[in-house]
Design an enzyme around this catalytic site. Structure first.
Site, PDB file in Angstrom:
ATOM      1  N   CYS A   2       0.849  -1.183   0.000  1.00  0.00           N
ATOM      2  CA  CYS A   2       0.000   0.000   0.000  1.00  0.00           C
ATOM      3  C   CYS A   2       0.888   1.237   0.000  1.00  0.00           C
ATOM      4  CB  CYS A   2      -0.916   0.026   1.220  1.00  0.00           C
ATOM      5  SG  CYS A   2      -2.068  -1.361   1.328  1.00  0.00           S
ATOM      6  N   ARG A  51      -4.785   2.031  -0.971  1.00  0.00           N
ATOM      7  CA  ARG A  51      -4.886   0.660  -0.477  1.00  0.00           C
ATOM      8  C   ARG A  51      -4.811  -0.394  -1.572  1.00  0.00           C
ATOM      9  NH1 ARG A  51     -10.042  -2.506   2.173  1.00  0.00           N
ATOM     10  NH2 ARG A  51      -8.874  -4.184   3.160  1.00  0.00           N
ATOM     11  N   VAL A  54      -5.725  -6.788   0.754  1.00  0.00           N
ATOM     12  CA  VAL A  54      -5.189  -8.134   0.933  1.00  0.00           C
ATOM     13  C   VAL A  54      -5.912  -8.864   2.055  1.00  0.00           C
ATOM     14  CG1 VAL A  54      -3.116  -9.481   1.501  1.00  0.00           C
ATOM     15  CG2 VAL A  54      -2.922  -7.469   0.027  1.00  0.00           C
ATOM     16  N   VAL A  55      -6.114  -8.183   3.196  1.00  0.00           N
ATOM     17  CA  VAL A  55      -6.769  -8.780   4.357  1.00  0.00           C
ATOM     18  C   VAL A  55      -8.026  -7.975   4.689  1.00  0.00           C
ATOM     19  CG1 VAL A  55      -6.539  -9.362   6.801  1.00  0.00           C
ATOM     20  CG2 VAL A  55      -4.579  -9.650   5.270  1.00  0.00           C
ATOM     21  N   GLU A  78       2.186  -6.147   6.121  1.00  0.00           N
ATOM     22  CA  GLU A  78       1.390  -7.293   6.541  1.00  0.00           C
ATOM     23  C   GLU A  78       2.004  -7.858   7.817  1.00  0.00           C
ATOM     24  OE1 GLU A  78      -0.570 -11.380   4.640  1.00  0.00           O
ATOM     25  OE2 GLU A  78       0.933 -10.241   3.512  1.00  0.00           O
TER      26      GLU A  78
END
Length: 291
Positions: A2, A51, A54-55, A78
C-alpha cells in the site's frame, strides 16, 4: 503493498494540513494501492492512504481509527502473527470492529505502547496519530522491507512511502540531489537509511520508531541485529552441529512461508529470480497453499 502519506504541523503557527496536498500525495502513491483511497484531516495532522486490499477486503479501509475516533493509523505491510496478537488483545479486553491486521496493530500500540513493535512479526511502515496528545509515531519493520521517507519543511513534517509523494505535496520542497546518497546507490544498490538521494529527505531507519511529540522529534531502535562471535557467552548463540543448523533453518523457512501463504484473503503468488532462494520459497509456498 500500500501507500501511506501524511502531513503534520510542527508548531502552532503552521497552517493546518491541506486536503488538496494530501489528495495529491495519495494520487502519487496510487500505483502502490489501486483499490481504494482514504483521507483523515484535523487542524494539526493529515493522513492519506492508497490501499491494495489483501486482508479483510470489505472492512479494512484506512485511515483507521479507534472506537473513540481519537487515534488514527495508516499502515503499509502485513503482520503475519496478527491472529495470535488479536486473541491476546481480546483476552485483555479489547474489542475489534474489523478482521484486519491494521486494527490489531492499532490496539497493540494502545495496549503496549512502542513495545508493541517488538511483538510484530511482519513487514510494515506505519504512522499513528493521536489528536489529543498531539503525538505522531512513525515505525518501520526490522529490515526496512517497507519504505518510509520524511521531510521537515516550512513548519511541517511530510512523510510518505515514496519520495515522489512528498514532492507532490508542496512545490516549494527543494528537489536537489545528494551526492552522498547517489554514491551509496551506485555502490550498494540503494542508499542506506536515513540517507536518501535527495537533500533534505530522510528515511526512517529499519527497526526504529520516530516520534513527534508536540512537534519535537526523537527516534529510538526497537530492534537491532546481533552478530555473536565464536566464543561469546551469549545464551542465544547457536551451538549445534551443521546438521542441526540445517534442521533449524529449514523449520524457520517452513514456518515463515506457511504464515505468508495462509493469511491473505486474496490469491498469493511468488516472484521467481531463477535463484535457489526464490525457487525454494516457491516450492514451500505451493506445499502450504495446496496448489
Amino acid at each position: 503493498m500500500c501507500g501511506i502519506a501524511g502531513i503534520l504541523a510542527l508548531n502552532a503557527t503552521a497552517k493546518p494540513p491541506s486536503r488538496e496536498a494530501l489528495l495529491r500525495m495519495a494520487a502519487a502513491a496510487s500505483h502502490r494501492g489501486p483499490d481504494e483511497r482514504g483521507l483523515y484531516r484535523d487542524r494539526r495532522a493529515g493522513l492519506a492512504h492508497a490501499r491494495l486490499s489483501v486482508v479483510d477486503l470489505q472492512h479494512g479501509q484506512q485511515p483507521l481509527a479507534d472506537a473513540e475516533g481519537l487515534t488514527w493509523i495508516v499502515f503499509n505491510g502485513e503482520i503475519f502473527n496478527y491472529l495470535e496478537l488479536r486473541d491476546r488483545l481480546i483476552a485483555l479486553g479489547h474489542r475489534f470492529r474489523t478482521r484486519s491486521d491494521t486494527e490489531v496493530v492499532l490496539h497493540a500500540y494502545q495496549e503496549w505502547g512502542q513495545a508493541a513493535f517488538e511483538r510484530l512479526n511482519g513487514q510494515w511502515a506505519l504512522a499513528i496519530w493521536n489528536a489529543v496528545s498531539g503525538r505522531l509515531v512513525l515505525s518501520r519493520d526490522r529490515y526496512g522491507i517497507c519504505p518510509l521517507h520524511f521531510c521537515e519543511h516550512g513548519g511541517h513534517l511530510f512523510f510518505a512511502s515514496e519520495i515522489k509523494a512528498i514532492f507532490a505535496s508542496d512545490a516549494s520542497i527543494p528537489r536537489s540531489l545528494d551526492p552522498a546518497g547517489l554514491d551509496q546507490t551506485f555502490t550498494l544498490w540503494a542508499a542506506v537509511a536515513p540517507q536518501t538521494v535527495f537533500q533534505g529527505i530522510r528515511e526512517v531507519r529499519p527497526g526504529h520508531v520516530r516520534v513527534y511529540d508536540k512537534g519535537v522529534a526523537h527516534e529510538q531502535a526497537f530492534w537491532q541485529p546481533r552478530f555473536p562471535k565464536i566464543g561469546d557467552q551469549d545464551e542465544d548463540r547457536f551451538r549445534g552441529s551443521l546438521n542441526e543448523a540445517v534442521e533449524v533453518v529449514q523449520a524457520a523457512l517452513e514456518a515463515a512461508t506457511a504464515s505468508r501463504m495462509t493469511q491473505a484473503d486474496v490469491p498469493v503468488g511468488c516472484y521467481l529470480s531463477g535463484g535457489l532462494d526464490s525457487s525454494l520459497v516457491a516450492k514451500l509456498g505451493r506445499r502450504f497453499a495446496g496448489e
